[in-house]
Design a protein around this motif. Structure first.
Motif, PDB file in Angstrom:
ATOM      1  N   ALA A   1       0.902  -1.171  -0.043  1.00 51.44           N
ATOM      2  CA  ALA A   1       0.115   0.059   0.075  1.00 51.44           C
ATOM      3  C   ALA A   1       1.226   1.056   0.135  1.00 51.44           C
ATOM      4  CB  ALA A   1      -0.927   0.210   1.106  1.00 51.44           C
ATOM      5  N   ASP A   2       1.739   1.213   0.686  1.00 54.97           N
ATOM      6  CA  ASP A   2       2.488   2.369   0.850  1.00 54.97           C
ATOM      7  C   ASP A   2       4.773   2.430   1.108  1.00 54.97           C
ATOM      8  OD1 ASP A   2       3.977   5.334   0.935  1.00 54.97           O
ATOM      9  OD2 ASP A   2       2.406   5.303   2.878  1.00 54.97           O
ATOM     10  N   LEU A   3       5.109   1.954   0.268  1.00 56.92           N
ATOM     11  CA  LEU A   3       6.252   1.890   1.135  1.00 56.92           C
ATOM     12  C   LEU A   3       7.279   2.283   1.509  1.00 56.92           C
ATOM     13  CD1 LEU A   3       9.216  -0.384   1.026  1.00 56.92           C
ATOM     14  CD2 LEU A   3       9.193   0.534  -1.430  1.00 56.92           C
TER      15      LEU A   3
ATOM     16  N   LEU B   1      16.008  -3.187   3.079  1.00 54.73           N
ATOM     17  CA  LEU B   1      14.584  -3.641   2.265  1.00 54.73           C
ATOM     18  C   LEU B   1      14.463  -2.394   1.302  1.00 54.73           C
ATOM     19  CD1 LEU B   1      13.189  -6.331   1.587  1.00 54.73           C
ATOM     20  CD2 LEU B   1      11.721  -6.344   3.671  1.00 54.73           C
ATOM     21  N   ARG B   2      13.991  -1.763   1.913  1.00 58.75           N
ATOM     22  CA  ARG B   2      12.535  -0.619   1.867  1.00 58.75           C
ATOM     23  C   ARG B   2      13.711   0.039   0.336  1.00 58.75           C
ATOM     24  NH1 ARG B   2       9.576   1.736   4.344  1.00 58.75           N
ATOM     25  NH2 ARG B   2      11.135   2.725   6.242  1.00 58.75           N
ATOM     26  N   ALA B   3      15.371   0.092   0.366  1.00 60.19           N
ATOM     27  CA  ALA B   3      16.130   0.280  -0.936  1.00 60.19           C
ATOM     28  C   ALA B   3      15.724  -0.638  -2.321  1.00 60.19           C
ATOM     29  CB  ALA B   3      17.099   1.036  -0.586  1.00 60.19           C
ATOM     30  N   LEU B   4      15.683  -1.886  -1.463  1.00 60.30           N
ATOM     31  CA  LEU B   4      16.109  -2.940  -2.820  1.00 60.30           C
ATOM     32  C   LEU B   4      14.664  -3.338  -3.084  1.00 60.30           C
ATOM     33  CD1 LEU B   4      17.819  -5.601  -0.228  1.00 60.30           C
ATOM     34  CD2 LEU B   4      18.735  -5.293  -2.860  1.00 60.30           C
ATOM     35  N   LEU B   5      13.385  -2.583  -2.343  1.00 61.84           N
ATOM     36  CA  LEU B   5      12.399  -2.791  -3.179  1.00 61.84           C
ATOM     37  C   LEU B   5      12.121  -1.892  -3.695  1.00 61.84           C
ATOM     38  CD1 LEU B   5      10.294  -3.890   0.574  1.00 61.84           C
ATOM     39  CD2 LEU B   5      10.329  -5.256  -1.689  1.00 61.84           C
TER      40      LEU B   5
END
Length: 182
Positions: free
Chosen positions: A89-91, A100-104
């Protein structure tokens, strides 16, 4: 009903599972790739890698892959489906590590085009502790799921009506893996 005659009960083998049974010659390599990327030894947990697959499948609007890999990720993440839903919904506000956020974000760039993966995106992931293997495999998971999503949707496969089907499939995948599908 799928765009081609699969010669089986599509409701009992929805999505990619029916396609894998239809064409065993391609099922082996496709299943082996999923097994290595999503379940093999890796610095990222299996749940994190499934989350990448679910995230990309959501961007591609592939209902079967989005819902199945969301369930597979939830089964393997302590925070379960609540975390998966937040990421999808909202990374930016999801409670995941900055790595993980950077990889996503890299996975999202791959979804748009491989050329959208910039040195800045990779450096941001590295700054948060991502290794070259994690960056490599994030790109490969995202690219593979763009292919898997197009395979499933391009042949018009059946999507389970019961969301509980994904939960049960998640348990099977965690227990037995992807090679059991081929």
């Amino acid at each position: 009903m799928a765009h081609i005659e699969l010669g089986l009960d599509e409701t009992s083998l929805p999505g990619i599972t029916g396609l894998l049974r239809f064409r065993p010659e391609t099922a082996g390599p496709l299943s082996a790739l999923a097994e290595v990327l999503l379940r093999g030894p890796h610095p990222l947990s299996a749940g994190e890698r499934e989350l990448i697959a679910a995230y990309v499948s959501g961007l591609n609007e592939c209902s079967f892959c989005r819902d199945s890999h969301s369930a597979f990720a939830a089964e393997q993440l302590d925070e379960g489906m609540a975390l998966v839903d937040q990421v999808r919904a909202d990374l930016d506000s999801a409670p995941v590590s900055e790595k993980l956020r950077a990889l996503l974000r890299i996975a999202g760039a791959v979804w748009e085009s491989g050329r959208k993966v910039t040195p800045e995106l990779v450096e941001r992931a590295r700054a948060h502790g991502a290794t070259d293997v994690e960056v490599h495999d994030t790109v490969l998971i995202a690219a593979a799921f763009c292919m898997y999503n197009r395979y499933v949707d391009g042949l018009g496969t059946v999507v389970p009506a019961d969301p509980g089907a994904y939960v049960e499939a998640g348990r099977r995948i965690v227990e037995r893996g992807y090679l059991d599908l081929a």
